[in-house]
Design a protein around this motif. Structure first.
Motif, PDB file in Angstrom:
ATOM      1  N   ASP A 161       1.002   6.816  -6.726  1.00  0.00           N
ATOM      2  CA  ASP A 161      -0.106   7.742  -6.992  1.00  0.00           C
ATOM      3  C   ASP A 161       0.322   9.191  -6.800  1.00  0.00           C
ATOM      4  O   ASP A 161      -0.054  10.071  -7.581  1.00  0.00           O
ATOM      5  CB  ASP A 161      -1.296   7.422  -6.088  1.00  0.00           C
ATOM      6  CG  ASP A 161      -1.934   6.084  -6.427  1.00  0.00           C
ATOM      7  OD1 ASP A 161      -1.710   5.587  -7.562  1.00  0.00           O
ATOM      8  OD2 ASP A 161      -2.653   5.541  -5.569  1.00  0.00           O
ATOM      9  N   ALA A 162       1.133   9.445  -5.765  1.00  0.00           N
ATOM     10  CA  ALA A 162       1.612  10.804  -5.515  1.00  0.00           C
ATOM     11  C   ALA A 162       2.521  11.276  -6.649  1.00  0.00           C
ATOM     12  O   ALA A 162       2.437  12.432  -7.087  1.00  0.00           O
ATOM     13  CB  ALA A 162       2.354  10.866  -4.181  1.00  0.00           C
ATOM     14  N   LEU A 163       3.373  10.379  -7.156  1.00  0.00           N
ATOM     15  CA  LEU A 163       4.247  10.750  -8.265  1.00  0.00           C
ATOM     16  C   LEU A 163       3.455  11.018  -9.537  1.00  0.00           C
ATOM     17  O   LEU A 163       3.756  11.949 -10.287  1.00  0.00           O
ATOM     18  CB  LEU A 163       5.275   9.651  -8.511  1.00  0.00           C
ATOM     19  CG  LEU A 163       6.422   9.568  -7.512  1.00  0.00           C
ATOM     20  CD1 LEU A 163       7.263   8.327  -7.771  1.00  0.00           C
ATOM     21  CD2 LEU A 163       7.279  10.812  -7.598  1.00  0.00           C
ATOM     22  N   GLU A 164       2.436  10.203  -9.775  1.00  0.00           N
ATOM     23  CA  GLU A 164       1.597  10.433 -10.958  1.00  0.00           C
ATOM     24  C   GLU A 164       0.856  11.760 -10.854  1.00  0.00           C
ATOM     25  O   GLU A 164       0.743  12.491 -11.842  1.00  0.00           O
ATOM     26  CB  GLU A 164       0.607   9.285 -11.127  1.00  0.00           C
ATOM     27  CG  GLU A 164       1.257   8.005 -11.603  1.00  0.00           C
ATOM     28  CD  GLU A 164       0.271   6.850 -11.701  1.00  0.00           C
ATOM     29  OE1 GLU A 164      -0.941   7.061 -11.480  1.00  0.00           O
ATOM     30  OE2 GLU A 164       0.717   5.743 -12.009  1.00  0.00           O
ATOM     31  N   ALA A 165       0.363  12.092  -9.672  1.00  0.00           N
ATOM     32  CA  ALA A 165      -0.331  13.364  -9.480  1.00  0.00           C
ATOM     33  C   ALA A 165       0.628  14.540  -9.676  1.00  0.00           C
ATOM     34  O   ALA A 165       0.276  15.544 -10.293  1.00  0.00           O
ATOM     35  CB  ALA A 165      -0.955  13.414  -8.091  1.00  0.00           C
ATOM     36  N   ARG A 166       1.843  14.392  -9.165  1.00  0.00           N
ATOM     37  CA  ARG A 166       2.837  15.459  -9.331  1.00  0.00           C
ATOM     38  C   ARG A 166       3.207  15.629 -10.798  1.00  0.00           C
ATOM     39  O   ARG A 166       3.318  16.760 -11.301  1.00  0.00           O
ATOM     40  CB  ARG A 166       4.083  15.142  -8.515  1.00  0.00           C
ATOM     41  CG  ARG A 166       5.128  16.206  -8.591  1.00  0.00           C
ATOM     42  CD  ARG A 166       6.270  15.926  -7.643  1.00  0.00           C
ATOM     43  NE  ARG A 166       7.248  16.988  -7.759  1.00  0.00           N
ATOM     44  CZ  ARG A 166       8.560  16.785  -7.780  1.00  0.00           C
ATOM     45  NH1 ARG A 166       9.034  15.572  -7.667  1.00  0.00           N
ATOM     46  NH2 ARG A 166       9.381  17.796  -7.895  1.00  0.00           N
ATOM     47  N   ASP A 207       0.825  -1.207   0.000  1.00  0.00           N
ATOM     48  CA  ASP A 207       0.000   0.000   0.000  1.00  0.00           C
ATOM     49  C   ASP A 207       0.860   1.259   0.000  1.00  0.00           C
ATOM     50  O   ASP A 207       0.517   2.259  -0.631  1.00  0.00           O
ATOM     51  CB  ASP A 207      -0.937   0.002   1.209  1.00  0.00           C
ATOM     52  CG  ASP A 207      -1.998  -1.088   1.110  1.00  0.00           C
ATOM     53  OD1 ASP A 207      -2.327  -1.485  -0.030  1.00  0.00           O
ATOM     54  OD2 ASP A 207      -2.492  -1.517   2.169  1.00  0.00           O
ATOM     55  N   GLU A 208       2.001   1.193   0.707  1.00  0.00           N
ATOM     56  CA  GLU A 208       2.895   2.352   0.758  1.00  0.00           C
ATOM     57  C   GLU A 208       3.454   2.659  -0.631  1.00  0.00           C
ATOM     58  O   GLU A 208       3.506   3.817  -1.049  1.00  0.00           O
ATOM     59  CB  GLU A 208       4.043   2.082   1.729  1.00  0.00           C
ATOM     60  CG  GLU A 208       5.034   3.225   1.834  1.00  0.00           C
ATOM     61  CD  GLU A 208       6.215   2.887   2.731  1.00  0.00           C
ATOM     62  OE1 GLU A 208       7.170   3.667   2.711  1.00  0.00           O
ATOM     63  OE2 GLU A 208       6.177   1.865   3.432  1.00  0.00           O
ATOM     64  N   LEU A 209       3.852   1.613  -1.374  1.00  0.00           N
ATOM     65  CA  LEU A 209       4.379   1.831  -2.715  1.00  0.00           C
ATOM     66  C   LEU A 209       3.306   2.354  -3.654  1.00  0.00           C
ATOM     67  O   LEU A 209       3.568   3.208  -4.507  1.00  0.00           O
ATOM     68  CB  LEU A 209       4.976   0.532  -3.265  1.00  0.00           C
ATOM     69  CG  LEU A 209       6.304   0.092  -2.662  1.00  0.00           C
ATOM     70  CD1 LEU A 209       6.726  -1.244  -3.239  1.00  0.00           C
ATOM     71  CD2 LEU A 209       7.373   1.134  -2.908  1.00  0.00           C
ATOM     72  N   ARG A 210       2.098   1.859  -3.506  1.00  0.00           N
ATOM     73  CA  ARG A 210       1.000   2.354  -4.346  1.00  0.00           C
ATOM     74  C   ARG A 210       0.716   3.828  -4.054  1.00  0.00           C
ATOM     75  O   ARG A 210       0.462   4.609  -4.965  1.00  0.00           O
ATOM     76  CB  ARG A 210      -0.246   1.522  -4.116  1.00  0.00           C
ATOM     77  CG  ARG A 210      -0.158   0.167  -4.757  1.00  0.00           C
ATOM     78  CD  ARG A 210      -1.460  -0.578  -4.651  1.00  0.00           C
ATOM     79  NE  ARG A 210      -1.278  -1.909  -5.209  1.00  0.00           N
ATOM     80  CZ  ARG A 210      -1.866  -2.977  -4.768  1.00  0.00           C
ATOM     81  NH1 ARG A 210      -2.724  -2.892  -3.762  1.00  0.00           N
ATOM     82  NH2 ARG A 210      -1.640  -4.146  -5.326  1.00  0.00           N
ATOM     83  N   ALA A 211       0.763   4.208  -2.778  1.00  0.00           N
ATOM     84  CA  ALA A 211       0.530   5.602  -2.410  1.00  0.00           C
ATOM     85  C   ALA A 211       1.623   6.493  -2.982  1.00  0.00           C
ATOM     86  O   ALA A 211       1.350   7.589  -3.496  1.00  0.00           O
ATOM     87  CB  ALA A 211       0.467   5.744  -0.892  1.00  0.00           C
ATOM     88  N   ARG A 212       2.873   6.039  -2.923  1.00  0.00           N
ATOM     89  CA  ARG A 212       3.972   6.815  -3.491  1.00  0.00           C
ATOM     90  C   ARG A 212       3.825   6.944  -4.999  1.00  0.00           C
ATOM     91  O   ARG A 212       4.067   8.002  -5.577  1.00  0.00           O
ATOM     92  CB  ARG A 212       5.315   6.156  -3.163  1.00  0.00           C
ATOM     93  CG  ARG A 212       5.720   6.319  -1.709  1.00  0.00           C
ATOM     94  CD  ARG A 212       7.021   5.616  -1.406  1.00  0.00           C
ATOM     95  NE  ARG A 212       8.117   6.180  -2.188  1.00  0.00           N
ATOM     96  CZ  ARG A 212       9.312   5.624  -2.297  1.00  0.00           C
ATOM     97  NH1 ARG A 212       9.570   4.492  -1.676  1.00  0.00           N
ATOM     98  NH2 ARG A 212      10.246   6.188  -3.020  1.00  0.00           N
TER      99      ARG A 212
END
Length: 64
Positions: free
Chosen positions: A50-55, A43-48
């Motif tokens: 998603d954050a990179l894709e949003a950025r 889940d931590e890797l998925r959150a990271r």
């Protein structure tokens, strides 16, 4: 004359090493069959991710 000399030289070099004792080649399928499967992303890797894709999307929108 130069072409004939080069052709003779290449022919002589092509015969070199033909009687060498080389190891047998291993099929790639047997090398890769023992490779472990990649673990499922946490889940931590998925959150990271998603954050990179949003950025990245925000940076794309900011560029003209």
């Amino acid at each position: 004359m130069i072409r004939l000399t080069l052709l003779a030289l290449l022919g002589a070099l092509a015969g070199c090493g033909s009687d060498g004792d080389y190891p047998a080649l291993v099929p790639v399928g047997t090398l890769l069959s023992d490779a472990p499967d990649a673990p499922a992303p946490t889940d931590e890797l998925r959150a990271r991710g998603d954050a990179l894709e949003a950025r990245a999307e925000a940076l794309r929108r900011a560029q003209p």
